[in-house]
Design a protein around this motif. Structure first.
Motif, short mmCIF file in Angstrom:
data_model
loop_
_atom_site.label_atom_id
_atom_site.label_comp_id
_atom_site.label_asym_id
_atom_site.label_seq_id
_atom_site.Cartn_x
_atom_site.Cartn_y
_atom_site.Cartn_z
N GLY A 182 39.69 37.98 42.75
CA GLY A 182 38.30 38.33 42.99
C GLY A 182 37.68 37.60 44.16
O GLY A 182 36.72 38.09 44.77
N VAL A 183 38.21 36.42 44.51
CA VAL A 183 37.60 35.63 45.59
C VAL A 183 37.60 36.38 46.92
O VAL A 183 36.54 36.54 47.54
N PRO A 184 38.75 36.88 47.42
CA PRO A 184 38.68 37.59 48.72
C PRO A 184 37.89 38.89 48.64
O PRO A 184 37.20 39.25 49.62
N LEU A 185 37.98 39.60 47.51
CA LEU A 185 37.24 40.87 47.42
C LEU A 185 35.74 40.64 47.37
O LEU A 185 34.98 41.42 47.94
N HIS A 186 35.31 39.58 46.70
CA HIS A 186 33.88 39.33 46.59
C HIS A 186 33.29 38.68 47.83
O HIS A 186 32.15 38.98 48.22
N LEU A 187 34.06 37.78 48.45
CA LEU A 187 33.52 37.05 49.59
C LEU A 187 33.72 37.79 50.91
O LEU A 187 33.17 37.37 51.93
N LEU A 188 34.51 38.87 50.90
CA LEU A 188 34.70 39.63 52.14
C LEU A 188 33.39 40.22 52.64
O LEU A 188 33.18 40.35 53.85
N THR A 189 32.52 40.55 51.74
CA THR A 189 31.27 41.21 52.13
C THR A 189 30.28 40.24 52.77
O THR A 189 29.40 40.67 53.52
N ALA A 190 30.39 38.95 52.48
CA ALA A 190 29.40 37.99 52.97
C ALA A 190 29.32 37.94 54.50
O ALA A 190 28.23 38.09 55.08
N PRO A 191 30.45 37.75 55.23
CA PRO A 191 30.33 37.71 56.69
C PRO A 191 29.88 39.04 57.29
O PRO A 191 29.12 39.05 58.27
N LEU A 192 30.33 40.15 56.72
CA LEU A 192 29.87 41.44 57.24
C LEU A 192 28.38 41.61 57.04
O LEU A 192 27.66 42.10 57.93
N PHE A 193 27.91 41.22 55.86
CA PHE A 193 26.49 41.36 55.57
C PHE A 193 25.65 40.46 56.49
O PHE A 193 24.63 40.88 57.04
N LEU A 194 26.09 39.20 56.68
CA LEU A 194 25.36 38.29 57.57
C LEU A 194 25.39 38.78 59.02
O LEU A 194 24.39 38.69 59.74
N TRP A 195 26.52 39.33 59.43
CA TRP A 195 26.61 39.88 60.79
C TRP A 195 25.63 41.03 60.97
O TRP A 195 24.93 41.12 61.98
N THR A 196 25.59 41.93 60.00
CA THR A 196 24.68 43.07 60.08
C THR A 196 23.24 42.62 60.12
O THR A 196 22.44 43.10 60.95
N LEU A 238 36.23 48.58 48.60
CA LEU A 238 36.18 47.48 47.63
C LEU A 238 35.99 47.98 46.21
O LEU A 238 36.50 47.39 45.26
N THR A 239 35.23 49.07 46.07
CA THR A 239 35.06 49.63 44.73
C THR A 239 36.40 50.07 44.15
O THR A 239 36.71 49.81 42.98
N GLU A 240 37.22 50.73 44.98
CA GLU A 240 38.54 51.14 44.51
C GLU A 240 39.43 49.93 44.23
O GLU A 240 40.21 49.92 43.27
N ALA A 241 39.33 48.89 45.07
CA ALA A 241 40.11 47.68 44.83
C ALA A 241 39.70 47.01 43.52
O ALA A 241 40.54 46.53 42.75
N HIS A 242 38.40 46.99 43.25
CA HIS A 242 37.93 46.41 41.99
C HIS A 242 38.38 47.26 40.80
O HIS A 242 38.67 46.71 39.73
N VAL A 294 25.66 41.20 44.40
CA VAL A 294 26.21 40.47 43.27
C VAL A 294 27.56 39.83 43.61
O VAL A 294 27.85 38.69 43.20
N ALA A 295 28.39 40.55 44.37
CA ALA A 295 29.75 40.07 44.64
C ALA A 295 29.80 38.69 45.29
O ALA A 295 30.63 37.86 44.88
N PRO A 296 28.98 38.38 46.32
CA PRO A 296 29.06 37.03 46.90
C PRO A 296 28.77 35.93 45.88
O PRO A 296 29.40 34.86 45.93
N CYS A 297 27.83 36.18 44.96
CA CYS A 297 27.55 35.18 43.93
C CYS A 297 28.75 34.98 43.00
O CYS A 297 29.12 33.85 42.67
#
Length: 403
Positions: free
Chosen positions: A24-38, A71-75, A105-108
């Motif tokens: 779950g760590v890579p799947l959940h934290l992958l969104t954080a840098p993309l979100f911050l970049w956006t 990510l939804t499919e990976a989860h 929710v995923a980053p948390c």
């Protein structure tokens, strides 16, 4: 050394929990840098502090959208394989709920998972601190005579940390199993509509499969064994009536044979009404399968991991699947051995039957596999078949444990 069953189940559960947390760590934290970049590019675009921000902004936006679906499919795979929890399929999931889960929710959850893994790592390092100290030069250890007492405190802290890891990992897994199904689901109306459609289709398939099976059994009985037994009983009955001058001992033998022939006909008729053994009802699937494997005409390696019983209807379907699969392997696969694995993971009963035969099985060509598919669908199960030409053939069936 034999591990006690309770300890084995505890270790198995801990391994699954830690694997679930780690994936779950890579799947959940992958969104954080993309979100911050956006967000950063949006702020720069609005403030006008960067001339290149508007041109670059579509890139993270597209990545955010694509990653959300991926990510939804990976989860879905992660929850299915490690927890036995079925999340709704992508085409029915609500995009807003996907965004809320993957980007808010995923980053948390990823941060909590990372803390659990760090606690495990720190506890392991602290528990083995004496081993690390022994790797230091002897002069350095002599210069610090109080290291033994300090290391004892560190070791004790490490043991406490390791003792807390199973509880924290289990609590986190339970938390995620509540959050993900709550967010990644259809609207109530759409879910009910699809459920009604699935139930209607699966129940219709069950009725058709049962009717086809009954017709096949009746045809086989009528054209084969039943006809021979009826003919035998008729001949014995004629012998009883016409052969009056036989010795009493011979007449007794004919009477006994006549009676046994009629009883055999009754037993065949009863076979139609009971297609699974009594041990299946009394002791469960794990007790019934060894007898099935022992009667197979080829070597069968059986593995069963069933800590709890499933619903009787589900056990009956699982038994039928294994029985029919072994029969098909013996008749068509030209295999030298077969492997049967039956396990329960969460609320899913998984049956895997594999053989080293010639392959080429196809459930779409109207063979006996079609009946298997319909029987599995009658309890809302899933059926998958991999059988390339040349083999091997692997059949995977997943059944919900509760009906």
């Amino acid at each position: 050394m034999t591990i006690p069953p309770r300890l084995r189940r505890t270790l198995t559960r801990l391994r699954r929990d830690l694997l679930f947390v780690a994936t779950g760590v890579p799947l959940h934290l992958l969104t954080a840098p993309l979100f911050l970049w956006t967000v950063t590019l949006i702020v720069k675009t609005v403030a006008g502090t960067s001339s290149s921000a508007p041109a670059v902004l579509p890139i993270p936006v597209v990545l955010v959208a694509v990653a959300g679906f991926g990510l939804t499919e990976a989860h879905r795979w992660r929850y299915r394989e490690l927890c036995g929890v079925e999340l709704p399929r992508l085409r029915l999931a609500v995009p807003g709920r996907q965004f809320a889960y993957n980007w808010l929710v995923a980053p948390c959850l990823g941060a909590l998972e990372l803390l659990v893994l760090l606690l495990l790592l720190a506890g392991t390092a602290a528990t083995t601190v004496y081993a690390w100290i022994m790797l230091l030069p002897a002069d350095l250890r002599l210069d610090h005579p109080g290291y033994t007492t300090q290391a004892a405190y560190v070791t004790a802290a490490g043991l406490l940390a390791l003792a807390a890891v199973p509880q924290l990992a289990g609590a986190l897994v339970r938390l995620e199993n509540r959050i993900a199904p709550a967010l990644l689901r259809d609207s109530r109306g759409e879910a009910l509509k699809r459920r009604v459609e699935d139930l209607t289709e699966s129940r219709a398939g069950a009725v058709d499969a049962a009717a086809a099976e009954r017709r096949r059994i009746e045809r086989d009985l009528h054209d084969g064994a039943q006809q021979r037994l009826v003919s035998l009983a008729l001949n014995l009955g004629i012998a009883k009536v016409t052969l009056k001058d036989l010795p009493p001992e011979v007449r007794q033998v004919i009477d006994d044979a006549h009676r046994e022939a009629k009883e055999s006909i009754d037993e065949l008729n009863n076979l139609v009404r009971g297609l699974h053994p009594a041990v299946l009802d009394e002791l469960g699937l794990d007790a019934a399968l060894p007898g099935l494997a022992a009667r197979a005409p080829l070597p069968v390696r059986l593995r069963a991991d069933l800590p709890e019983r499933a619903a009787p209807a589900v056990e009956a379907v699982a038994y039928f699947v294994v029985s029919e699969a072994l029969t098909n392997i013996a008749k068509h696969a030209r295999a030298t051995r077969a492997d049967v694995s039956v396990s329960r993971m969460g609320e899913i009963l998984r049956v895997i039957v594999a053989d080293d035969g010639v392959g080429g099985a196809d459930s779409s060509r109207g063979t006996g596999l079609t009946g298997l598919t319909q029987r599995v669908g009658s309890v809302d199960g899933t059926f998958r078949m991999s059988s390339p030409t040349g083999g091997p053939t692997v059949m995977t069936v997943e059944l919900p444990c509760a009906l």
